[in-house]
Design an enzyme around this catalytic site. Sequence first.
Site, short mmCIF file in Angstrom:
data_model
loop_
_atom_site.label_atom_id
_atom_site.label_comp_id
_atom_site.label_asym_id
_atom_site.label_seq_id
_atom_site.Cartn_x
_atom_site.Cartn_y
_atom_site.Cartn_z
N LYS A 151 0.22 3.47 -2.83
CA LYS A 151 -1.00 4.27 -3.01
C LYS A 151 -0.74 5.78 -3.16
O LYS A 151 -1.27 6.40 -4.08
CB LYS A 151 -2.00 3.97 -1.90
CG LYS A 151 -2.62 2.58 -2.09
CD LYS A 151 -3.40 2.09 -0.89
CE LYS A 151 -4.05 0.75 -1.22
NZ LYS A 151 -4.37 -0.06 -0.05
N TYR A 200 -3.20 -2.82 -10.55
CA TYR A 200 -3.14 -2.62 -9.09
C TYR A 200 -2.31 -3.71 -8.42
O TYR A 200 -1.45 -3.43 -7.57
CB TYR A 200 -4.56 -2.55 -8.52
CG TYR A 200 -4.58 -2.49 -7.01
CD1 TYR A 200 -4.18 -1.33 -6.34
CD2 TYR A 200 -4.98 -3.59 -6.24
CE1 TYR A 200 -4.18 -1.28 -4.95
CE2 TYR A 200 -4.98 -3.53 -4.86
CZ TYR A 200 -4.58 -2.37 -4.22
OH TYR A 200 -4.56 -2.32 -2.84
N VAL A 246 1.29 -3.68 3.82
CA VAL A 246 1.27 -4.98 4.51
C VAL A 246 2.55 -5.78 4.26
O VAL A 246 2.78 -6.79 4.91
CB VAL A 246 0.05 -5.85 4.14
CG1 VAL A 246 -1.23 -5.27 4.70
CG2 VAL A 246 -0.06 -6.07 2.64
N TYR A 304 -4.29 4.38 8.17
CA TYR A 304 -5.58 3.71 8.44
C TYR A 304 -6.15 4.15 9.78
O TYR A 304 -6.07 5.32 10.11
CB TYR A 304 -5.41 2.20 8.34
CG TYR A 304 -4.84 1.79 7.01
CD1 TYR A 304 -5.49 2.11 5.84
CD2 TYR A 304 -3.63 1.15 6.93
CE1 TYR A 304 -4.97 1.77 4.61
CE2 TYR A 304 -3.09 0.80 5.70
CZ TYR A 304 -3.76 1.11 4.55
OH TYR A 304 -3.24 0.79 3.34
N SER A 312 0.80 -1.24 0.00
CA SER A 312 0.00 0.00 0.00
C SER A 312 0.82 1.28 0.00
O SER A 312 0.25 2.37 -0.15
CB SER A 312 -0.93 0.01 1.21
OG SER A 312 -1.98 -0.88 1.00
#
Length: 423
Positions: free
Chosen positions: A67, A189, A259, A241, A64
């Site tokens: 992103k 992705y 992750v 998050y 991530s």
Amino acid sequence: MSVLVQKYLDEIRAEHADITDGAVAHYIPELASVDPSSFGLSLELSDGYVYETGDSAVEFTIQSISKPFTYALVLDQVGADAVDTKIGVEPSGEPFNEISVDNQTKTPKNAMINAGAIAAVSLIPGADPAERFDRLLDFYSVCAGRRLDVDEEVYRSEKTTGSRNRAIAYMLQSFGVLDGDPDEVLDVYFRQCAIKVTSSDLACMASTLARGGVNPGSGIRAMSPAVVQRTLSVMMTCGMYDATGMWATTVGMPAKSGVGGGIIAVLPSQLGIGVYSPPLDRNGNSVRGLRACQSLSAQLGLHVMSVTRESRSTIRATHDIAPGVRVYELHGDLLFAGAERALRTVEHDSDGIDVAILELSRVDDINDVARRMLAGMRESLERAGKEGYLVDPDRRVMPTGRPSAGAVIFPTVDEALRAARDR
Ligand code: DON
């Protein structure tokens, strides 16, 4: 290298070396096989100097942390207005892989969760998925300062098990957020999540953001300052998050976790941090990565909300060089508050002087707001029948073409003084 900084970094790594809390991600089967003991810590300063300790050369998948970079890429390529119609900028308060959109807009809440990231991928210009991915990989590589590559096993592992992301992509298609084929978008992705990086690559990518979009090592501009500002803002509010609030208070830097065990943190205009330690907490953030960043921030004073530049120190010294002529030596970085302080002091002194000379040769950096304010000093003094001059030897601080209308600028204090006497 500063021996002291290297020592700080080594000590912070040693301090956290024995922590074994957390669990390696296993929902992507291939991720479960990484070595949980790996621990790398890297710091890249805004001039490109890199400090690293531990397993800083071990490659892992970016996950991530991709992103914010894909978000930056589409902001850069299609513009914020087009991106805003598809992706919001609000924290979601939900896990990263929640199958949800904003209740009112029916678009993903932000680009740091999977829904927003998948929507961002769909906005990358390109004739087909391969062209989109090439564009993305080129962009990441410029930010990292080396050619990056994909971990094919992790990519395949996620592609065969990624039902949840498939659900998200099809949901987005049903809401009209995804224009293309959801499976084609997902393929890009999954590939972006499987790009291999080291903690030092992450530090470089972070420091490219810290430098306003320029890779400090290569000097290549990857994105505009406006894109960086938007990207860092969303990282600050959504990057960690459900632990974003805790992160903002205890670390205090725009950041993003993955992750795979990586974390990046950005201290604008100063440095970028990259950390790698695979075991994660229940929010999906690296346990040791988070704690190491907390220590780094506390020990090196990196919290963005800490008041590092005291505007009172903008004025280094003042001298009366002739009756009624006072020189103010400014120094350091000049932003709004520093310029305000300088102008307020000059205006406060104006009863006792006829000419104020601001000497700028020791100013390191200045923004356009401060430039405009210094240029405007003359106008405010003129109202009281006084005069204000600037001394900028090489026009480094007040270059021609930047906001300096109305300013009278001399190369030396002597020449400013002669003008004051003629007056
Ligand atoms: O979409 C996924 O599930 C992963 N490829 C990336 C998730 C991730 O890294 C979440 N971050 N903590």
